[in-house]
Design a protein around this motif. Structure first.
Motif, mmCIF file in Angstrom:
data_model
loop_
_atom_site.group_PDB
_atom_site.id
_atom_site.type_symbol
_atom_site.label_atom_id
_atom_site.label_comp_id
_atom_site.label_asym_id
_atom_site.label_seq_id
_atom_site.Cartn_x
_atom_site.Cartn_y
_atom_site.Cartn_z
ATOM 1 N N GLY A 205 50.233 14.827 -37.419
ATOM 2 C CA GLY A 205 51.304 15.729 -37.027
ATOM 3 C C GLY A 205 50.788 17.076 -36.561
ATOM 4 N N MET A 206 49.817 17.604 -37.266
ATOM 5 C CA MET A 206 49.263 18.908 -36.894
ATOM 6 C C MET A 206 48.475 18.843 -35.594
ATOM 7 S SD MET A 206 48.089 20.270 -40.676
ATOM 8 C CE MET A 206 47.725 21.977 -40.195
ATOM 9 N N SER A 207 47.954 17.671 -35.272
ATOM 10 C CA SER A 207 47.111 17.546 -34.079
ATOM 11 C C SER A 207 47.893 17.654 -32.778
ATOM 12 C CB SER A 207 46.358 16.210 -34.111
ATOM 13 O OG SER A 207 47.222 15.118 -33.814
ATOM 14 N N ARG A 217 50.824 26.676 -39.197
ATOM 15 C CA ARG A 217 50.400 27.509 -40.324
ATOM 16 C C ARG A 217 51.152 27.136 -41.595
ATOM 17 N NH1 ARG A 217 51.799 33.043 -38.998
ATOM 18 N NH2 ARG A 217 53.457 33.068 -40.561
ATOM 19 N N LEU A 218 52.443 26.856 -41.445
ATOM 20 C CA LEU A 218 53.263 26.453 -42.587
ATOM 21 C C LEU A 218 52.703 25.187 -43.237
ATOM 22 C CD1 LEU A 218 57.132 26.191 -42.604
ATOM 23 C CD2 LEU A 218 55.762 24.215 -43.208
ATOM 24 N N ILE A 219 52.393 24.178 -42.427
ATOM 25 C CA ILE A 219 51.873 22.926 -42.977
ATOM 26 C C ILE A 219 50.532 23.160 -43.667
ATOM 27 C CG2 ILE A 219 51.096 20.588 -42.431
ATOM 28 C CD1 ILE A 219 53.067 20.624 -40.063
ATOM 29 N N ALA A 220 49.696 23.986 -43.060
ATOM 30 C CA ALA A 220 48.410 24.309 -43.685
ATOM 31 C C ALA A 220 48.617 24.985 -45.034
ATOM 32 C CB ALA A 220 47.590 25.201 -42.756
ATOM 33 N N ASP A 221 49.571 25.898 -45.109
ATOM 34 C CA ASP A 221 49.875 26.554 -46.382
ATOM 35 C C ASP A 221 50.373 25.549 -47.416
ATOM 36 O OD1 ASP A 221 49.129 29.080 -45.585
ATOM 37 O OD2 ASP A 221 51.170 29.753 -45.118
ATOM 38 N N TRP A 232 55.853 20.488 -57.934
ATOM 39 C CA TRP A 232 56.411 20.871 -56.642
ATOM 40 C C TRP A 232 57.235 22.153 -56.721
ATOM 41 C CZ3 TRP A 232 61.630 21.434 -55.909
ATOM 42 C CH2 TRP A 232 62.508 20.737 -56.746
ATOM 43 N N ARG A 233 57.759 22.453 -57.897
ATOM 44 C CA ARG A 233 58.579 23.656 -58.045
ATOM 45 C C ARG A 233 57.759 24.930 -57.839
ATOM 46 N NH1 ARG A 233 59.463 19.659 -61.125
ATOM 47 N NH2 ARG A 233 61.527 18.729 -61.409
ATOM 48 N N GLU A 234 56.485 24.881 -58.183
ATOM 49 C CA GLU A 234 55.609 26.022 -57.925
ATOM 50 C C GLU A 234 55.434 26.225 -56.417
ATOM 51 O OE1 GLU A 234 54.279 28.154 -59.946
ATOM 52 O OE2 GLU A 234 54.665 27.252 -61.907
ATOM 53 N N THR A 235 55.267 25.134 -55.713
ATOM 54 C CA THR A 235 55.147 25.229 -54.260
ATOM 55 C C THR A 235 56.467 25.652 -53.636
ATOM 56 O OG1 THR A 235 53.295 23.695 -54.063
ATOM 57 C CG2 THR A 235 54.783 23.836 -52.182
ATOM 58 N N TYR A 236 57.568 25.151 -54.177
ATOM 59 C CA TYR A 236 58.878 25.576 -53.680
ATOM 60 C C TYR A 236 59.029 27.096 -53.786
ATOM 61 C CZ TYR A 236 63.868 26.517 -53.566
ATOM 62 O OH TYR A 236 65.095 27.058 -53.268
ATOM 63 N N ALA A 237 58.575 27.665 -54.887
ATOM 64 C CA ALA A 237 58.649 29.116 -55.061
ATOM 65 C C ALA A 237 57.840 29.844 -53.994
ATOM 66 C CB ALA A 237 58.160 29.507 -56.450
ATOM 67 N N ARG A 238 56.701 29.283 -53.611
ATOM 68 C CA ARG A 238 55.889 29.886 -52.547
ATOM 69 C C ARG A 238 56.616 29.774 -51.198
ATOM 70 N NH1 ARG A 238 53.886 30.051 -56.790
ATOM 71 N NH2 ARG A 238 55.156 31.931 -56.747
ATOM 72 N N ILE A 239 57.303 28.651 -50.985
ATOM 73 C CA ILE A 239 58.072 28.490 -49.748
ATOM 74 C C ILE A 239 59.156 29.555 -49.659
ATOM 75 C CG2 ILE A 239 59.702 26.994 -48.517
ATOM 76 C CD1 ILE A 239 58.103 24.596 -49.627
ATOM 77 N N VAL A 240 59.891 29.735 -50.741
ATOM 78 C CA VAL A 240 60.948 30.748 -50.756
ATOM 79 C C VAL A 240 60.366 32.129 -50.467
ATOM 80 C CG1 VAL A 240 62.640 31.922 -52.206
ATOM 81 C CG2 VAL A 240 62.430 29.431 -52.304
ATOM 82 N N ASN A 257 63.355 24.546 -43.601
ATOM 83 C CA ASN A 257 63.679 23.147 -43.851
ATOM 84 C C ASN A 257 62.510 22.216 -43.539
ATOM 85 O OD1 ASN A 257 66.634 23.063 -44.707
ATOM 86 N ND2 ASN A 257 66.685 24.424 -42.932
ATOM 87 N N HIS A 258 61.742 22.530 -42.518
ATOM 88 C CA HIS A 258 60.530 21.753 -42.257
ATOM 89 C C HIS A 258 59.584 21.855 -43.453
ATOM 90 C CE1 HIS A 258 57.782 19.671 -39.483
ATOM 91 N NE2 HIS A 258 56.828 20.361 -40.081
ATOM 92 N N ALA A 259 59.523 23.026 -44.046
ATOM 93 C CA ALA A 259 58.660 23.213 -45.215
ATOM 94 C C ALA A 259 59.045 22.273 -46.351
ATOM 95 C CB ALA A 259 58.724 24.665 -45.684
ATOM 96 N N LEU A 260 60.342 22.085 -46.572
ATOM 97 C CA LEU A 260 60.778 21.208 -47.663
ATOM 98 C C LEU A 260 60.443 19.747 -47.377
ATOM 99 C CD1 LEU A 260 64.217 22.694 -48.782
ATOM 100 C CD2 LEU A 260 61.899 23.302 -49.495
ATOM 101 N N ILE A 261 60.504 19.347 -46.121
ATOM 102 C CA ILE A 261 60.110 17.983 -45.757
ATOM 103 C C ILE A 261 58.641 17.750 -46.088
ATOM 104 C CG2 ILE A 261 59.674 16.452 -43.787
ATOM 105 C CD1 ILE A 261 62.230 17.556 -42.521
ATOM 106 N N ILE A 262 57.792 18.671 -45.660
ATOM 107 C CA ILE A 262 56.358 18.525 -45.919
ATOM 108 C C ILE A 262 56.083 18.545 -47.418
ATOM 109 C CG2 ILE A 262 54.075 19.488 -45.482
ATOM 110 C CD1 ILE A 262 55.544 18.321 -42.998
#
Length: 311
Positions: A205-207, A217-221, A232-240, A257-262
């Protein structure tokens, strides 16, 4: 294009079923925050429509749009030279204004309605969906992503073609990061017919998008946070914190929303039901996000993979 897999039709069926399951699972609480979901429903593991007094099966644009816009391919002779303008004409051929398929929210409010009005006025795609014509906020909403699954499913094993077709289809109504998000989803879906590993699918996908893009950059993060946080809740907090709704305008922006899919794909442990549980419990545009996740996991794991849930 690569060789079509022997179980192609069954995997497409699983992808479509996965999308439908995902959409109807998330639809009753579409737009809710994670906090409200946890307070009123708890973690989402099964359909909650009865708790909310809503029907389960209804006409839904996330499903109908995905299948309707794909009609451009057979209508124009299944040509790989299909143009954005031809896909835009397909919108005009099949949509009944303010009645079918789309959320008809008005010019400048609904991205798809805005694009339809541009097309109706004689402005051809891709200008109909461009940032130059409609502004960045309108052009970078979520619709390009939710309507894109079909383009990935007709390109098994050819993510580059899937991404190119996704760009053409998405540009009818969207631009910028919205197109990149759609390309990532379509490319992963195309590759999922042959590649079962989520990390490898994310590489694919990134390619197909610029490394300078926000979606890249979002996907890399997200991948970095997955390596750091087991929950996943820790990562969710970073997304927010970094990519939340407060950072972007409009009703339903592509980036959060793309972030939540990934995130759901990274934390699902290869489970269809766990992926849908995570993406729905996380909130925001639950039916759209859940539909994309369900389609990816359906293609990847096949019909047997749909059996790992509570049913």
């Amino acid at each position: 294009m690569s060789v079509i897999p022997y179980d192609y039709e069954e995997r497409v069926y699983a992808g479509v079923l996965g999308k439908i399951i995902g959409v109807y699972l998330g639809r009753p609480f579409e737009g809710w925050t994670h906090e409200r979901i946890m307070a009123e429903l708890g973690e989402i593991h099964y359909y909650v429509h009865e708790q909310l007094g809503k029907p389960l099966i209804v006409v839904d644009d996330d499903i109908s749009g995905t299948l309707t816009f794909l009609r451009a391919m057979p209508d124009y002779g299944n040509s790989l030279a299909l143009t954005p303008a031809q896909i835009g004409q397909t919108w005009l051929n099949y949509l009944i204004e303010k009645q079918t398929v789309l959320w008809w929210g008005g010019m400048g409010n609904s991205t798809e309605h805005t694009a339809y009005l541009r097309l109706k006025a004689g402005i051809k795609a891709p200008e109909s969906g461009s940032i130059k014509r409609n502004g960045q906020v309108v052009a970078e909403q979520i619709g390009a992503q939710i309507f894109i699954d079909g383009w990935g499913m007709i390109c098994p094993g050819d993510p580059e073609l899937a991404a190119d077709l996704a760009r053409r289809a998405a540009s009818v109504s969207h631009d910028g990061e919205a197109i990149y998000g759609a390309q990532v989803i379509a490319a992963m879906e195309a590759q999922a017919f042959f590649e079962p590993r989520i990390e490898a699918l994310l590489d694919t996908g990134m390619s197909v998008i610029p490394s300078s893009s926000l979606i890249y950059r979002l996907i890399a993060d997200l991948r970095s946070w997955r390596a750091k946080y087991a929950d996943w809740r820790e990562t969710y907090a970073r997304i927010v914190e970094h990519y939340g709704y407060d950072k972007y305008g409009g009703n339903c922006h592509i980036v959060p929303n793309h972030a939540l899919i990934i995130m759901a794909l990274l934390y699902c442990d290869d489970s269809f039901s766990k992926a849908l549980s995570i993406v729905n419990t996380a909130g925001w545009d639950t039916d759209c996000n859940s539909g994309n996740v369900g389609c990816i996991m359906g293609i990847k794991n096949g019909l047997a993979g749909l059996e790992d849930g509570p049913d």
